[in-house]
Design a protein around this motif. Sequence first.
Motif, PDB file in Angstrom:
ATOM      1  N   GLU A  52       0.888  -1.165   0.000  1.00 51.70           N
ATOM      2  CA  GLU A  52       0.000   0.000   0.000  1.00 51.70           C
ATOM      3  C   GLU A  52       0.921   1.210   0.000  1.00 51.70           C
ATOM      4  OE1 GLU A  52      -3.809   1.754  -0.079  1.00 51.70           O
ATOM      5  OE2 GLU A  52      -3.167  -0.302  -0.372  1.00 51.70           O
ATOM      6  N   MET A  54       1.686   5.547  -0.609  1.00 47.16           N
ATOM      7  CA  MET A  54       1.165   6.913  -0.573  1.00 47.16           C
ATOM      8  C   MET A  54       2.119   7.749  -1.412  1.00 47.16           C
ATOM      9  SD  MET A  54       2.118   8.268   3.175  1.00 47.16           S
ATOM     10  CE  MET A  54       3.660   7.861   3.938  1.00 47.16           C
ATOM     11  N   GLU A 103      -3.186   7.477  -2.599  1.00 46.79           N
ATOM     12  CA  GLU A 103      -2.981   6.316  -1.734  1.00 46.79           C
ATOM     13  C   GLU A 103      -3.543   5.106  -2.452  1.00 46.79           C
ATOM     14  OE1 GLU A 103      -4.402   4.718   2.648  1.00 46.79           O
ATOM     15  OE2 GLU A 103      -4.348   6.879   2.277  1.00 46.79           O
ATOM     16  N   ILE A 132       3.444   2.808   2.687  1.00 46.33           N
ATOM     17  CA  ILE A 132       2.854   3.211   3.967  1.00 46.33           C
ATOM     18  C   ILE A 132       3.454   2.394   5.107  1.00 46.33           C
ATOM     19  CG2 ILE A 132       0.704   3.223   5.310  1.00 46.33           C
ATOM     20  CD1 ILE A 132      -0.737   4.009   2.714  1.00 46.33           C
TER      21      ILE A 132
END
Length: 143
Positions: A52, A54, A103, A132
């Motif tokens: 994940e 950002m 994101e 992240i």
Amino acid sequence: MTVVSISMPDDLLERLDGFADEHGYTGRSEVVREAARNLLGEFDDVNLEDEELMGIVTVIFDYETTSVEEQMMHLRHEHEDLVASNFHSHVGDHYCVELFVVEGELDDISSFVGKIRATNDTLSVDYSILPISEFTHTLEAAE
């Protein structure tokens, strides 16, 4: 080696030739090959797959080119699951900066950045992405 023909505005070609001369390249083909390798390698980082992420995507364009702003808003709405926030500001006498906070996963961010880069009349597109989890581990260690 295959010869490829491309079209570009005269001012960009002048900048390309000037860059080649200033940095000791043998010619514009060498600069374009290196730029293509860099662009294609941007999202090849295996460490970012299945993470994940950002990031921030920054777009600069001339405000008198109103279609760019409309296209940015269209992309923002098209990718509302990816765009956490965005900010628009005027800089200098004619320019706008569009800043997108994103994101999501690498493929989604890559697609979004690619669509922005394909938008006519953008002057600059830049981005930065981080996993992240890098910050989650830092916060857990601090506790």
